[in-house]
Every structure is written in structure tokens, then in C-alpha cells.
Design a protein around this motif. Structure first.
Motif, short mmCIF file in Angstrom:
data_model
loop_
_atom_site.label_atom_id
_atom_site.label_comp_id
_atom_site.label_asym_id
_atom_site.label_seq_id
_atom_site.Cartn_x
_atom_site.Cartn_y
_atom_site.Cartn_z
N SER A 73 -83.47 82.86 18.98
CA SER A 73 -83.54 82.86 20.44
C SER A 73 -82.19 83.16 21.09
CB SER A 73 -84.09 81.53 20.96
OG SER A 73 -83.19 80.49 20.61
N ALA A 74 -81.14 83.22 20.28
CA ALA A 74 -79.81 83.54 20.81
C ALA A 74 -79.60 85.06 20.80
CB ALA A 74 -78.73 82.87 19.97
N ASP A 75 -78.76 85.50 21.68
CA ASP A 75 -78.41 86.92 21.72
C ASP A 75 -77.29 87.14 20.70
OD1 ASP A 75 -78.21 89.56 22.39
OD2 ASP A 75 -77.06 89.20 24.23
N ALA A 76 -77.71 87.26 19.44
CA ALA A 76 -76.75 87.38 18.35
C ALA A 76 -77.27 88.39 17.34
CB ALA A 76 -76.55 86.03 17.68
N ILE A 77 -76.36 88.94 16.58
CA ILE A 77 -76.75 89.85 15.52
C ILE A 77 -76.92 89.02 14.25
CG2 ILE A 77 -76.05 91.81 14.09
CD1 ILE A 77 -74.47 92.81 16.57
N VAL A 78 -78.12 89.04 13.74
CA VAL A 78 -78.42 88.29 12.52
C VAL A 78 -78.83 89.31 11.46
CG1 VAL A 78 -79.90 86.54 11.47
CG2 VAL A 78 -79.19 86.29 13.87
N PRO A 79 -78.16 89.29 10.33
CA PRO A 79 -78.52 90.26 9.29
C PRO A 79 -79.91 89.99 8.73
CG PRO A 79 -76.81 88.75 8.51
CD PRO A 79 -77.04 88.43 9.94
N THR A 80 -80.57 91.04 8.36
CA THR A 80 -81.93 90.95 7.84
C THR A 80 -82.02 90.03 6.63
OG1 THR A 80 -82.36 93.18 8.65
CG2 THR A 80 -83.86 92.34 6.97
N TRP A 81 -81.02 90.06 5.77
CA TRP A 81 -81.06 89.24 4.57
C TRP A 81 -81.16 87.76 4.90
CZ3 TRP A 81 -77.21 85.78 4.56
CH2 TRP A 81 -75.99 86.10 5.15
N ALA A 82 -80.67 87.32 6.07
CA ALA A 82 -80.75 85.91 6.45
C ALA A 82 -82.21 85.48 6.62
CB ALA A 82 -79.96 85.66 7.72
N TYR A 83 -83.00 86.33 7.26
CA TYR A 83 -84.42 86.04 7.42
C TYR A 83 -85.12 86.05 6.07
CZ TYR A 83 -83.47 86.88 12.36
OH TYR A 83 -82.98 86.82 13.63
N MET A 84 -84.69 86.96 5.21
CA MET A 84 -85.27 87.04 3.88
C MET A 84 -84.99 85.76 3.08
SD MET A 84 -84.34 91.01 3.07
CE MET A 84 -85.03 91.05 1.42
N LEU A 85 -83.76 85.25 3.18
CA LEU A 85 -83.43 84.00 2.49
C LEU A 85 -84.28 82.84 3.00
CD1 LEU A 85 -79.53 84.06 2.19
CD2 LEU A 85 -81.18 83.96 0.31
N LEU A 86 -84.44 82.77 4.32
CA LEU A 86 -85.27 81.70 4.89
C LEU A 86 -86.70 81.78 4.37
CD1 LEU A 86 -84.10 81.62 8.61
CD2 LEU A 86 -83.85 79.80 6.92
N ALA A 87 -87.26 82.98 4.41
CA ALA A 87 -88.64 83.16 3.94
C ALA A 87 -88.76 82.78 2.47
CB ALA A 87 -89.09 84.60 4.16
N ASN A 88 -87.79 83.18 1.68
CA ASN A 88 -87.80 82.88 0.25
C ASN A 88 -87.78 81.38 -0.01
OD1 ASN A 88 -85.77 82.34 -2.27
ND2 ASN A 88 -87.30 83.93 -2.69
N LYS A 89 -87.03 80.64 0.75
CA LYS A 89 -86.93 79.19 0.54
C LYS A 89 -88.13 78.43 1.11
CE LYS A 89 -83.17 79.01 -1.76
NZ LYS A 89 -83.19 78.57 -3.16
N MET A 90 -88.71 78.94 2.20
CA MET A 90 -89.86 78.27 2.81
C MET A 90 -91.16 78.56 2.06
SD MET A 90 -89.27 78.80 6.86
CE MET A 90 -87.81 78.26 7.69
#
Length: 171
Positions: A72-89
Motif C-alpha cells: 500500500s506504500a508508494d515504493a518500489i518492491v522487487p518481484t522476488w520479494a513477493y515470490m519469497l512471501l508466496a513461497n513461505k506462505m
């Protein structure tokens, strides 16, 4: 002659099949994971800090839940960060998607409707129930229309006593 003897339930004898999409609603809890909590000063993701968080976080908290991952923040988040989250969840959560709760709901319905044996509706007249107790995403109605159109005789929307025609196969 008894009046009840002349009563004919036209809806019951119409041969219509009512399909209630509410029956395909996933009952699991919906939660939002906002990656903004992992941002350094709310601006950027620091890989070392994020990997430490990933390593130490209790992912079992997502057991059986349907998770919408957002930033929800106006920030640049690398795609791999979302991938790591999905992998752990993933080992715990029922479903993990990137996007809003509306996106999550659409994905849940798409997956649930994909399990329908559309062949069981072959050459039938189907009424997709509308105006239910629960507000369903429009995407669910579009998806069921896409699935049924190739096999059914007709699709209607509403209630068997009052329908809106959507599709009728030309024989």
C-alpha cells in the motif's frame, strides 16, 4: 373438484437447472499481507533485513487462510520479494495471490468453478441464480458463463420465476 388438483408448479416442471454460485464460495478467512511493514523507512525494501524477516517469521499464522499480498506504500518492491512471501506462505495458506481482496475473491471463484463438471450441464437450460444473500464478484458470473456456453442449451440469470436471457444455442 379440489382447487389444489389444478395447481401446476410451472417452475418445477420447466426443466430448468438452477446454479447457485454461493455454493462455490470459499469459506476460508481472507487476510491481507501488506509488504509495506517490511519497508525500510516506508520507502524501500532492504534485502538483508527482508531475508532475516522471512527466515524468522511464524508462517503457520497463515494456516488455512486465503491471503492477498499487496504493497500500500508508494515504493518500489522487487518481484522476488513477493515470490519469497508466496513461497513461505504456500505450505500453510489455502491460497496466496498478489493483489486486492477483490482479486483474491476472483481467483478463489475461478479455481472453484474450474472443478465443476460442465458436462453434467450438457444440453440443459441453466439459470445462474442472482440476487443472493452474499454479494459475489462479477468475475464469477463471467467465468460460469464462459464455462457453460459451449455445452448448455441456454443460460439465464436471476430466479426461475423471473429470468434474464443470456444465451440460447441456435439449433
Amino acid at each position: 373438484m379440489d382447487i389444489q388438483e389444478n395447481f401446476v408448479n410451472k417452475v418445477a416442471s420447466s426443466g430448468l437447472i438452477t446454479l447457485n454460485l454461493e455454493e462455490y464460495l470459499n469459506q476460508g478467512e481472507r487476510v491481507v499481507y501488506d509488504i509495506k511493514e517490511n519497508l525500510f523507512h516506508g520507502l524501500m525494501l532492504r534485502e538483508k533485513d527482508f531475508r532475516e524477516f522471512i527466515k524468522n517469521h511464524d508462517w503457520s499464522a497463515y494456516t488455512g487462510k486465503n491471503v492477498s499480498v499487496i504493497c500500500s506504500a508508494d515504493a518500489i518492491v522487487p518481484t522476488w520479494a513477493y515470490m519469497l512471501l508466496a513461497n513461505k506462505m504456500r505450505p500453510y495458506a489455502n491460497e496466496v495471490v498478489f493483489g486486492s481482496l477483490e482479486t483474491l475473491e476472483a481467483v478463489l471463484f475461478t479455481k472453484a468453478l474450474a472443478k465443476i463438471d460442465v458436462g453434467s450441464f450438457a444440453n440443459e437450460r441453466v439459470v445462474v441464480k442472482g440476487c443472493g444473500d452474499i454479494e459475489l464478484p462479477v468475475s464469477a458470473y463471467v467465468e460460469i458463463t464462459n464455462l457453460l456456453t459451449p455445452v448448455v442449451k441456454s443460460i439465464m440469470y436471476g430466479e426461475p420465476c423471473s429470468t434474464v436471457p443470456i444465451y440460447k444455442r441456435k439449433d
